[in-house]
Design a protein around this motif. Structure first.
Motif, PDB file in Angstrom:
ATOM      1  N   TYR A 581      10.594  71.338  72.908  1.00 29.06           N
ATOM      2  CA  TYR A 581       9.762  72.489  73.250  1.00 29.06           C
ATOM      3  C   TYR A 581       8.469  72.465  72.441  1.00 29.06           C
ATOM      4  O   TYR A 581       8.429  72.956  71.311  1.00 29.06           O
ATOM      5  CB  TYR A 581      10.540  73.779  73.003  1.00 29.06           C
ATOM      6  N   PRO A 582       7.395  71.901  72.992  1.00 33.00           N
ATOM      7  CA  PRO A 582       6.146  71.737  72.248  1.00 33.00           C
ATOM      8  C   PRO A 582       5.622  73.051  71.677  1.00 33.00           C
ATOM      9  O   PRO A 582       5.696  74.103  72.323  1.00 33.00           O
ATOM     10  CB  PRO A 582       5.188  71.183  73.308  1.00 33.00           C
ATOM     11  N   CYS A 583       5.087  72.952  70.465  1.00 33.03           N
ATOM     12  CA  CYS A 583       4.472  74.113  69.838  1.00 33.03           C
ATOM     13  C   CYS A 583       3.356  73.651  68.908  1.00 33.03           C
ATOM     14  O   CYS A 583       3.350  72.520  68.425  1.00 33.03           O
ATOM     15  CB  CYS A 583       5.496  74.953  69.074  1.00 33.03           C
ATOM     16  N   VAL A 584       2.424  74.555  68.668  1.00 29.78           N
ATOM     17  CA  VAL A 584       1.285  74.297  67.789  1.00 29.78           C
ATOM     18  C   VAL A 584       1.448  75.128  66.533  1.00 29.78           C
ATOM     19  O   VAL A 584       1.821  76.314  66.597  1.00 29.78           O
ATOM     20  CB  VAL A 584      -0.040  74.655  68.501  1.00 29.78           C
ATOM     21  N   ALA A 585       1.190  74.532  65.377  1.00 30.37           N
ATOM     22  CA  ALA A 585       1.295  75.239  64.102  1.00 30.37           C
ATOM     23  C   ALA A 585       0.126  76.217  63.952  1.00 30.37           C
ATOM     24  O   ALA A 585      -1.032  75.849  64.150  1.00 30.37           O
ATOM     25  CB  ALA A 585       1.300  74.249  62.946  1.00 30.37           C
ATOM     26  N   LEU A 586       0.431  77.455  63.603  1.00 24.13           N
ATOM     27  CA  LEU A 586      -0.602  78.462  63.362  1.00 24.13           C
ATOM     28  C   LEU A 586      -0.784  78.738  61.872  1.00 24.13           C
ATOM     29  O   LEU A 586      -1.745  79.399  61.474  1.00 24.13           O
ATOM     30  CB  LEU A 586      -0.265  79.766  64.096  1.00 24.13           C
ATOM     31  N   THR A 587       0.171  78.266  61.059  1.00 24.89           N
ATOM     32  CA  THR A 587       0.072  78.374  59.605  1.00 24.89           C
ATOM     33  C   THR A 587       0.580  77.069  59.000  1.00 24.89           C
ATOM     34  O   THR A 587       1.159  76.235  59.703  1.00 24.89           O
ATOM     35  CB  THR A 587       0.928  79.532  59.056  1.00 24.89           C
ATOM     36  N   ASN A 588       0.387  76.902  57.721  1.00 27.20           N
ATOM     37  CA  ASN A 588       1.058  75.824  57.013  1.00 27.20           C
ATOM     38  C   ASN A 588       2.518  76.206  56.822  1.00 27.20           C
ATOM     39  O   ASN A 588       2.885  77.383  56.933  1.00 27.20           O
ATOM     40  CB  ASN A 588       0.397  75.578  55.664  1.00 27.20           C
ATOM     41  N   GLU A 589       3.364  75.229  56.532  1.00 27.55           N
ATOM     42  CA  GLU A 589       4.765  75.558  56.249  1.00 27.55           C
ATOM     43  C   GLU A 589       4.838  76.382  54.970  1.00 27.55           C
ATOM     44  O   GLU A 589       4.020  76.234  54.069  1.00 27.55           O
ATOM     45  CB  GLU A 589       5.599  74.287  56.116  1.00 27.55           C
ATOM     46  N   GLN A 590       5.812  77.272  54.919  1.00 26.71           N
ATOM     47  CA  GLN A 590       5.951  78.170  53.769  1.00 26.71           C
ATOM     48  C   GLN A 590       7.389  78.138  53.266  1.00 26.71           C
ATOM     49  O   GLN A 590       8.325  78.190  54.061  1.00 26.71           O
ATOM     50  CB  GLN A 590       5.553  79.596  54.171  1.00 26.71           C
ATOM     51  N   GLU A 591       7.542  78.026  51.957  1.00 28.19           N
ATOM     52  CA  GLU A 591       8.884  78.053  51.375  1.00 28.19           C
ATOM     53  C   GLU A 591       9.379  79.489  51.352  1.00 28.19           C
ATOM     54  O   GLU A 591       8.773  80.367  50.751  1.00 28.19           O
ATOM     55  CB  GLU A 591       8.860  77.482  49.962  1.00 28.19           C
ATOM     56  N   ILE A 592      10.500  79.707  52.028  1.00 32.46           N
ATOM     57  CA  ILE A 592      11.074  81.050  52.118  1.00 32.46           C
ATOM     58  C   ILE A 592      12.027  81.318  50.958  1.00 32.46           C
ATOM     59  O   ILE A 592      12.026  82.386  50.352  1.00 32.46           O
ATOM     60  CB  ILE A 592      11.824  81.229  53.457  1.00 32.46           C
ATOM     61  N   SER A 593      12.843  80.314  50.643  1.00 32.65           N
ATOM     62  CA  SER A 593      13.819  80.477  49.565  1.00 32.65           C
ATOM     63  C   SER A 593      14.258  79.103  49.080  1.00 32.65           C
ATOM     64  O   SER A 593      14.341  78.154  49.868  1.00 32.65           O
ATOM     65  CB  SER A 593      15.041  81.267  50.057  1.00 32.65           C
ATOM     66  N   MET A 594      14.526  78.998  47.780  1.00 29.84           N
ATOM     67  CA  MET A 594      15.050  77.765  47.207  1.00 29.84           C
ATOM     68  C   MET A 594      16.407  78.060  46.584  1.00 29.84           C
ATOM     69  O   MET A 594      16.525  78.900  45.696  1.00 29.84           O
ATOM     70  CB  MET A 594      14.097  77.201  46.161  1.00 29.84           C
ATOM     71  N   LEU A 595      17.439  77.391  47.063  1.00 33.11           N
ATOM     72  CA  LEU A 595      18.793  77.603  46.565  1.00 33.11           C
ATOM     73  C   LEU A 595      19.170  76.428  45.676  1.00 33.11           C
ATOM     74  O   LEU A 595      19.207  75.278  46.131  1.00 33.11           O
ATOM     75  CB  LEU A 595      19.770  77.732  47.732  1.00 33.11           C
ATOM     76  N   ASP A 596      19.443  76.707  44.425  1.00 36.80           N
ATOM     77  CA  ASP A 596      19.853  75.684  43.462  1.00 36.80           C
ATOM     78  C   ASP A 596      21.358  75.510  43.568  1.00 36.80           C
ATOM     79  O   ASP A 596      22.131  76.326  43.075  1.00 36.80           O
ATOM     80  CB  ASP A 596      19.444  76.108  42.048  1.00 36.80           C
ATOM     81  N   ILE A 597      21.777  74.445  44.229  1.00 40.11           N
ATOM     82  CA  ILE A 597      23.196  74.237  44.499  1.00 40.11           C
ATOM     83  C   ILE A 597      23.981  73.962  43.217  1.00 40.11           C
ATOM     84  O   ILE A 597      25.136  74.359  43.086  1.00 40.11           O
ATOM     85  CB  ILE A 597      23.372  73.084  45.509  1.00 40.11           C
ATOM     86  N   LEU A 598      23.349  73.296  42.253  1.00 47.86           N
ATOM     87  CA  LEU A 598      24.044  72.972  41.012  1.00 47.86           C
ATOM     88  C   LEU A 598      24.316  74.212  40.176  1.00 47.86           C
ATOM     89  O   LEU A 598      25.272  74.257  39.404  1.00 47.86           O
ATOM     90  CB  LEU A 598      23.220  71.962  40.204  1.00 47.86           C
ATOM     91  N   ASN A 599      23.467  75.227  40.325  1.00 45.90           N
ATOM     92  CA  ASN A 599      23.689  76.519  39.661  1.00 45.90           C
ATOM     93  C   ASN A 599      23.929  77.547  40.751  1.00 45.90           C
ATOM     94  O   ASN A 599      23.024  78.271  41.167  1.00 45.90           O
ATOM     95  CB  ASN A 599      22.476  76.902  38.807  1.00 45.90           C
ATOM     96  N   ASN A 600      25.164  77.545  41.260  1.00 45.96           N
ATOM     97  CA  ASN A 600      25.502  78.318  42.453  1.00 45.96           C
ATOM     98  C   ASN A 600      25.025  79.755  42.373  1.00 45.96           C
ATOM     99  O   ASN A 600      25.247  80.438  41.371  1.00 45.96           O
ATOM    100  CB  ASN A 600      27.028  78.344  42.666  1.00 45.96           C
ATOM    101  N   PRO A 601      24.357  80.248  43.439  1.00 46.51           N
ATOM    102  CA  PRO A 601      24.068  81.684  43.491  1.00 46.51           C
ATOM    103  C   PRO A 601      25.385  82.445  43.549  1.00 46.51           C
ATOM    104  O   PRO A 601      26.365  81.971  44.124  1.00 46.51           O
ATOM    105  CB  PRO A 601      23.274  81.825  44.796  1.00 46.51           C
ATOM    106  N   THR A 602      25.418  83.614  42.959  1.00 47.99           N
ATOM    107  CA  THR A 602      26.682  84.352  42.891  1.00 47.99           C
ATOM    108  C   THR A 602      26.620  85.718  43.564  1.00 47.99           C
ATOM    109  O   THR A 602      27.645  86.268  43.935  1.00 47.99           O
ATOM    110  CB  THR A 602      27.108  84.547  41.430  1.00 47.99           C
ATOM    111  N   THR A 603      25.443  86.289  43.715  1.00 47.27           N
ATOM    112  CA  THR A 603      25.385  87.631  44.312  1.00 47.27           C
ATOM    113  C   THR A 603      24.384  87.673  45.464  1.00 47.27           C
ATOM    114  O   THR A 603      24.675  87.215  46.554  1.00 47.27           O
ATOM    115  CB  THR A 603      25.007  88.688  43.248  1.00 47.27           C
ATOM    116  N   LEU A 604      23.195  88.209  45.194  1.00 45.37           N
ATOM    117  CA  LEU A 604      22.214  88.403  46.250  1.00 45.37           C
ATOM    118  C   LEU A 604      20.923  87.676  45.904  1.00 45.37           C
ATOM    119  O   LEU A 604      20.385  87.818  44.814  1.00 45.37           O
ATOM    120  CB  LEU A 604      21.921  89.898  46.439  1.00 45.37           C
ATOM    121  N   GLN A 605      20.465  86.869  46.853  1.00 41.88           N
ATOM    122  CA  GLN A 605      19.188  86.179  46.674  1.00 41.88           C
ATOM    123  C   GLN A 605      18.215  86.710  47.701  1.00 41.88           C
ATOM    124  O   GLN A 605      18.474  86.664  48.903  1.00 41.88           O
ATOM    125  CB  GLN A 605      19.351  84.667  46.815  1.00 41.88           C
TER     126      GLN A 605
END
Length: 689
Positions: A581-605
């Motif tokens: 499904y072709p699409c054109v980028a209107l913004t640059n990519e943006q980091e929404i969230s980074m999950l550190d797997i080695l230091n497991n999240p435990t509650t709410l991120q």
């Protein structure tokens, strides 16, 4: 004790909602959730794809053009035009018949929500006195005095087709209509249909069906595909895709598109529910025969002048005179790939036999050089190895992805030693079995599915991997008191995953392994980065866009029905293979969230932010994916090339991305909120303008 008012609301709540068990793909646990008691009903309405078809302007206009021709032809004969509309949906075709002079119209619709909706739409547009809507299947209609139809009709209009043409029961629908509901000299819209087939060589397509051996960077064989998988006939199930989005340079045409099967809906010839045809053809190019591309066209009128084609861009009738952007886009009728159990080499000019078969609901194909020695076992392929049952086509392609595999092999070569006790924590991760060939002391693979486990065992046996053990559950590892695992590797991929972040199941499985790991154990991937970009889809947004007006008819009731059902049954983010499904980028990519797997999240991120759109193009979607970080290397489920604002995005062809779809509007800022509740395993992505 409940007071009277509390009791009223409690009863009302129970009437509106129910508790059901539903698998949470992120945690892998069946959760008890509160759900609208009519959830299945609303989900069926929301997913019915009526809107997708009604956005197909060419389809609508060609149907009306053929209806006009049929009505005029009946009137020229001095007869009334009595129309039967089977599967009326919103009533669009019936209203077209009414405004073009039909004398009587009966519309049947078996799906009750749509039959009720059709009545409202027909009334809204002023045709309630001309159109009779009946909530029945066409095979349940009666003819005669005080019956559904007072007399047989002489015009039938219907759209009961799918990607395979006959998969929705078109043969039995037309046959019954002619026997019971139509006059002998009736006109049918469409009049007939033709199926086309193209014989191709395409390694990309072959990768969706056949697994490949895995080699190291020096070309040394690491993991070979078992013979029973290599020679498996595969599955005859249709693989429907947007062929126009296939890179044309990857396709070598062995035999150009030819008509192979014709279906006469007019009733002038008997309906045949099973048959085979053989087309003797010559190879137009040398190469390997891998698969068959298939599509169909409808001959809408009795003169065969009005043609509705579902061909891809290189074979479409409009392709010679129009630009690609003017060729009709359809998601309800796509093209299909049919895989051959055996590929073989042909030379240009060589004689071939293209065999095309169908039963009442499905199609299949075969190629033979010599009809005398054709293996009947391969005429209608059935998977016997388990691989094609266990994994989707795109997953098999992912397993064959050389770029991904090279990164995993490099990772294994860097970290596997004679002291390694390795745990593979991913479904169908055959590449990681190379750890056993690289000298690992012990390799465990967790595989919960019995069929997948059988496929995995075939790989282990065929490659003589004596130091590999399949474990059915994490609890078994704990019960066996395994405590020396010092390397865990995952893609991650799980068969239960739908959205990109569903593979975060890896974090939860990892948490249950703590007693099995050494204190210095290495774990891959190490991070999961959720990313997103605002886009303008060329067509995909149409599957969720309101109609408002369709070919001059008001569709308010339909839009409201779909919107209400979507609000109840649909998640804010859905999964789509965006390479189609072709699409054109209107913004640059943006980091929404980074999950550190080695230091497991435990509650709410939580995270929030804003997309700033500088382009004057209208935004109609947000695309979301995950980048998995493995010791510096990244396995992305998103773009394969850097995103450039204003240009088309190239997406990974072997994964599905998450998508939020909304109507085309000019926006300069879109705010978002992201929440990952680790305890419940729920992820929420919301946006607002």
């Amino acid at each position: 004790m409940l007071f009277r008012k509390d009791l009223f609301f409690a009863k009302k709540y129970r009437a509106m909602s129910v508790f059901i068990q539903k698998l949470n793909p992120i945690t892998g646990i069946n959760d008890w959730i509160v759900q609208n008691e009519d959830y299945d009903y609303h989900q069926e309405v929301a997913r019915a794809s009526f809107a997708d078809m009604l956005h197909d302007t060419e389809r609508n206009q060609l149907y009306e053009k053929a209806l006009i021709a049929a009505i005029d032809k009946m009137h020229l004969k001095g007869k009334k035009a009595n129309v039967l509309d089977i599967g009326t949906g919103t009533g669009l075709l019936s209203m077209m018949a009414a405004r073009n002079g039909a004398d009587s119209i009966v519309a049947c619709e078996a799906f009750k929500p749509m039959s009720e909706c059709a009545k409202k739409i027909i009334k809204l547009n002023g045709y309630e006195d001309k159109i009779k809507v009946i909530h029945k299947r066409s095979t349940e209609l009666t003819v005669g005095k005080d019956c559904d139809l007072t007399e047989r009709c002489n015009i039938l209009v219907t759209e009961v087709f799918d990607t395979e043409l006959i998969g929705e029961g078109a043969l039995s629908t037309f046959s019954h209509a002619h026997k019971t509901l139509l006059e002998e000299d009736c006109i049918v819209v469409p009049e007939s249909a033709t199926i086309f087939a193209q014989v191709i060589e395409c390694p990309l397509v072959q990768d969706w069906n056949k697994c490949k051996d895995i080699f190291d960077e020096d070309g040394k064989l690491l993991i070979a595909v078992p013979k029973n998988i290599t020679y498996c006939a595969g599955s005859s199930a249709v693989h429907d895709i947007q062929l126009s989005q296939m890179p044309t340079e990857s396709i070598n045409t062995i035999v150009s598109p030819i008509p192979v099967l014709r279906f006469d809906w007019s009733g002038r010839t008997p309906f045949v529910y099973e048959r085979s045809t053989i087309n003797s053809v010559k190879a137009e190019a040398s190469g390997k025969v891998h698969a068959i591309f298939m599509w169909w066209e409808l001959q809408m009128d009795t003169e065969n002048k009005i043609i509705l084609s579902c061909a891809p861009k290189w074979a479409h009738p409009l392709g010679k005179t129009n630009t690609e952007s003017e060729i009709p886009w359809r998601d309800h009728w796509m093209q299909a790939v049919y895989y051959l159990a055996k590929d073989f080499t042909v030379e240009k000019g060589e004689e071939l036999n293209l065999i095309s078969c169908h039963d009442e609901y499905s199609l299949w194909f075969n190629i033979s050089k010599d009809l005398k020695i054709i293996d009947m076992h391969y005429l209608n392929p059935i998977c016997e190895c388990g691989l094609h049952i266990s994994f989707s086509r795109t997953r098999i392609g992912q397993i064959n992805d050389n770029k991904r595999n090279k990164k995993y092999i490099s990772l294994l070569q860097k970290h596997v030693s004679s002291e390694s006790t390795v745990l593979i924590l991913s479904d169908g991760f055959f590449t990681a079995l190379a750890a056993a060939k690289m000298g690992a002391k012990k390799v465990y693979v967790i595989e919960t599915s019995s069929i997948c486990s059988r496929v995995l065992q075939d790989y282990i046996n065929y490659n003589k991997l004596e130091n590999v053990t399949i474990i059915r559950t994490i609890n078994q590892l704990v019960k066996d008191n395994v405590q020396d695992i010092n390397l865990v590797i995952s893609e991650p991929y799980f068969t239960s995953s739908i959205l990109p972040w569903d593979s975060l199941l890896f974090i939860y499985l990892l948490k249950g392994l703590q007693t099995c790991l050494t204190s210095d154990a290495k774990v891959f991937p190490q991070k999961a980065i959720v990313k997103a970009v605002c886009v303008q889809f060329k067509d995909l947004h149409k599957i969720r866009s309101p109609l408002v007006n369709c070919e001059g008819f008001l569709m308010d009731h339909f839009d409201k029905l779909i919107e209400e059902s979507s609000d109840i049954s649909d998640d804010n983010v859905e999964a789509q293979p965006l390479w189609e499904y072709p699409c054109v980028a209107l913004t640059n990519e943006q980091e929404i969230s980074m999950l550190d797997i080695l230091n497991n999240p435990t509650t709410l991120q939580e995270s929030s932010g804003c997309f700033q759109i500088s382009s004057d193009l209208e935004c109609n979607g947000i695309a979301i994916w995950i980048d998995w970080v493995h010791d510096g290397s990244v396995i992305s489920t998103g773009p394969t090339e850097p995103i450039v604002v204003g240009e088309k995005i190239e997406w990974d062809i072997h994964t599905r991305q998450g998508v939020c779809l909304f109507p085309n509007t000019l926006k300069k800022a879109i705010n978002y909120d992201f929440k990952f509740d680790f305890i419940s395993g729920n992820i929420l992505f919301k946006y607002k303008f």
